[in-house]
Design an enzyme around this catalytic site. Structure first.
Site, PDB file in Angstrom:
ATOM      1  N   ARG A  65       0.819  -1.221   0.000  1.00 16.03           N
ATOM      2  CA  ARG A  65       0.000   0.000   0.000  1.00 16.03           C
ATOM      3  C   ARG A  65       0.845   1.260   0.000  1.00 16.03           C
ATOM      4  O   ARG A  65       0.432   2.294  -0.535  1.00 16.03           O
ATOM      5  CB  ARG A  65      -0.962  -0.032   1.186  1.00 16.03           C
ATOM      6  CG  ARG A  65      -1.964  -1.166   1.063  1.00 16.03           C
ATOM      7  CD  ARG A  65      -2.846  -1.237   2.268  1.00 16.03           C
ATOM      8  NE  ARG A  65      -2.541  -2.355   3.122  1.00 16.03           N
ATOM      9  CZ  ARG A  65      -2.814  -2.384   4.421  1.00 16.03           C
ATOM     10  NH1 ARG A  65      -3.367  -1.349   4.994  1.00 16.03           N
ATOM     11  NH2 ARG A  65      -2.536  -3.451   5.126  1.00 16.03           N
ATOM     12  N   GLU A 102       0.909  -6.634  13.236  1.00  8.62           N
ATOM     13  CA  GLU A 102      -0.285  -6.967  14.008  1.00  8.62           C
ATOM     14  C   GLU A 102      -0.815  -8.354  13.663  1.00  8.62           C
ATOM     15  O   GLU A 102      -1.367  -9.048  14.504  1.00  8.62           O
ATOM     16  CB  GLU A 102      -1.360  -5.897  13.735  1.00  8.62           C
ATOM     17  CG  GLU A 102      -2.414  -5.778  14.800  1.00  8.62           C
ATOM     18  CD  GLU A 102      -3.498  -4.759  14.416  1.00  8.62           C
ATOM     19  OE1 GLU A 102      -3.371  -4.074  13.390  1.00  8.62           O
ATOM     20  OE2 GLU A 102      -4.478  -4.685  15.175  1.00  8.62           O
TER      21      GLU A 102
HETATM   22  O1  LIG Z   1       3.046  -0.849  11.953  1.00 10.37           O
HETATM   23  P1  LIG Z   1       2.924  -2.289  11.563  1.00 10.37           P
HETATM   24  O2  LIG Z   1       2.344  -3.132  12.658  1.00 10.37           O
HETATM   25  O3  LIG Z   1       4.203  -2.849  11.068  1.00 10.37           O
HETATM   26  O4  LIG Z   1       1.851  -2.392  10.397  1.00 10.37           O
HETATM   27  C1  LIG Z   1       1.736  -1.490   9.343  1.00 10.37           C
HETATM   28  C2  LIG Z   1       1.842  -2.173   8.017  1.00 10.37           C
HETATM   29  O5  LIG Z   1       0.779  -3.125   7.840  1.00 10.37           O
HETATM   30  C3  LIG Z   1       0.211  -2.930   6.541  1.00 10.37           C
HETATM   31  O6  LIG Z   1       0.913  -3.648   5.562  1.00 10.37           O
HETATM   32  P2  LIG Z   1       0.799  -5.208   5.300  1.00 10.37           P
HETATM   33  O7  LIG Z   1       2.017  -5.858   5.862  1.00 10.37           O
HETATM   34  O8  LIG Z   1      -0.530  -5.696   5.744  1.00 10.37           O
HETATM   35  O9  LIG Z   1       0.993  -5.318   3.732  1.00 10.37           O
HETATM   36  P3  LIG Z   1       0.205  -4.823   2.433  1.00 10.37           P
HETATM   37  O10 LIG Z   1       0.505  -3.354   2.286  1.00 10.37           O
HETATM   38  O11 LIG Z   1       0.879  -5.642   1.395  1.00 10.37           O
HETATM   39  O12 LIG Z   1      -1.249  -5.094   2.595  1.00 10.37           O
HETATM   40  C4  LIG Z   1       0.367  -1.459   6.299  1.00 10.37           C
HETATM   41  O13 LIG Z   1       0.277  -1.138   4.934  1.00 10.37           O
HETATM   42  C5  LIG Z   1       1.730  -1.176   6.885  1.00 10.37           C
HETATM   43  O14 LIG Z   1       2.763  -1.405   5.945  1.00 10.37           O
HETATM   44  N1  LIG Z   2      -5.429  -2.455  11.753  1.00 11.83           N
HETATM   45  C1  LIG Z   2      -4.780  -2.262  10.608  1.00 11.83           C
HETATM   46  N2  LIG Z   2      -5.400  -1.686   9.557  1.00 11.83           N
HETATM   47  C2  LIG Z   2      -4.740  -1.486   8.407  1.00 11.83           C
HETATM   48  N3  LIG Z   2      -3.464  -1.807   8.229  1.00 11.83           N
HETATM   49  C3  LIG Z   2      -2.819  -2.370   9.235  1.00 11.83           C
HETATM   50  N4  LIG Z   2      -1.544  -2.806   9.352  1.00 11.83           N
HETATM   51  C4  LIG Z   2      -1.393  -3.319  10.582  1.00 11.83           C
HETATM   52  N5  LIG Z   2      -2.519  -3.212  11.285  1.00 11.83           N
HETATM   53  C5  LIG Z   2      -3.433  -2.632  10.459  1.00 11.83           C
END
Ligand SMILES: O=P(O)(O)OC[C@H]1O[C@H](OP(=O)(O)OP(=O)(O)O)[C@H](O)[C@@H]1O
Ligand SMILES: Nc1ncnc2[nH]cnc12
Length: 181
Positions: A65, A102
């Site tokens: 993202r 998370e």
């Molecule tokens: O602060 P944190 O606990 O590390 O979480 C934040 C991350 O989680 C999500 O990515 P995700 O790993 O779900 O990947 P995506 O963007 O591919 O959906 C979001 O886009 C952040 O990169």
């Molecule tokens: N609650 C949440 N919503 C969207 N992105 C996340 N990445 C980690 N936790 C998330």
């Protein structure tokens, strides 16, 4: 620039989709895709994300993202965007940093040769939750020889403590968030 940040924050309030129990039970997921699909909100958000670091020479966007926001933010600052990728996507020699988040564990990778020696990098992502992702991004960029001048994120999930976790690990990196919920 505070007016831009506030206006972008109002767009986040209006457009972010909140989805309980995704991608697993107990997680309240914040989905920014409706923000990305709105031209005015996207423009405001891009400008708000780069406002704290006007002298950055490169933006780093975190897969997946963060790629979308990183690219528009880089365009609004007039600099290039560096893709910090999940494992198995970049060919050749890569640097890697692992982290927990998370709902699981992951890693980020970069080609060291893609980071100019004097780069002043602004790290951009959509959500700051536990802080593991952006902390790994900072470690990775430093190992590649860059100066990390800031972390800028659209939405901070304050209850998950990411800002404090990042301060413990990367104390000298300024962290800006457009909205904290
Ligand atoms: O602060 P944190 O606990 O590390 O979480 C934040 C991350 O989680 C999500 O990515 P995700 O790993 O779900 O990947 P995506 O963007 O591919 O959906 C979001 O886009 C952040 O990169
Ligand atoms: N609650 C949440 N919503 C969207 N992105 C996340 N990445 C980690 N936790 C998330």
């Amino acid at each position: 620039m505070d007016a831009v940040v506030e206006a972008a924050g109002q767009q986040l309030d209006r457009l972010v989709r909140v989805q309980p129990d995704f991608p697993q039970p107990g997680v309240l997921f914040r989905d920014l895709t409706p923000v990305l699909a709105d031209a005015m909100a996207l423009d405001l958000l891009a400008r708000a994300l780069v406002a704290p670091a006007p002298t950055a020479t490169l933006v780093a966007g975190i897969e997946a993202r963060g790629f979308l926001l990183g690219a528009v933010a880089a365009m609004s600052l007039g600099v290039g965007v560096l893709a910090l990728r999940k494992p198995g996507k970049l060919p050749g020699e890569v640097l890697s940093e692992s982290y927990d988040l998370e709902y699981g564990a992951a890693a980020l990778q970069v080609h060291p040769g893609d980071v100019p020696a004097d780069a002043r990098v602004l790290v951009i992502d959509d959500v700051l939750a536990t802080g593991g992702t952006v902390a790994a991004a900072c470690r990775l960029l430093r190992r590649a020889g860059a100066e990390v001048v800031g972390v800028s994120v659209a939405v901070e999930l304050a209850a998950l403590g990411g800002r404090a976790a990042l301060a413990r690990q990367e104390a000298d990196v300024p962290v800006s968030t457009v909205r904290a919920w």
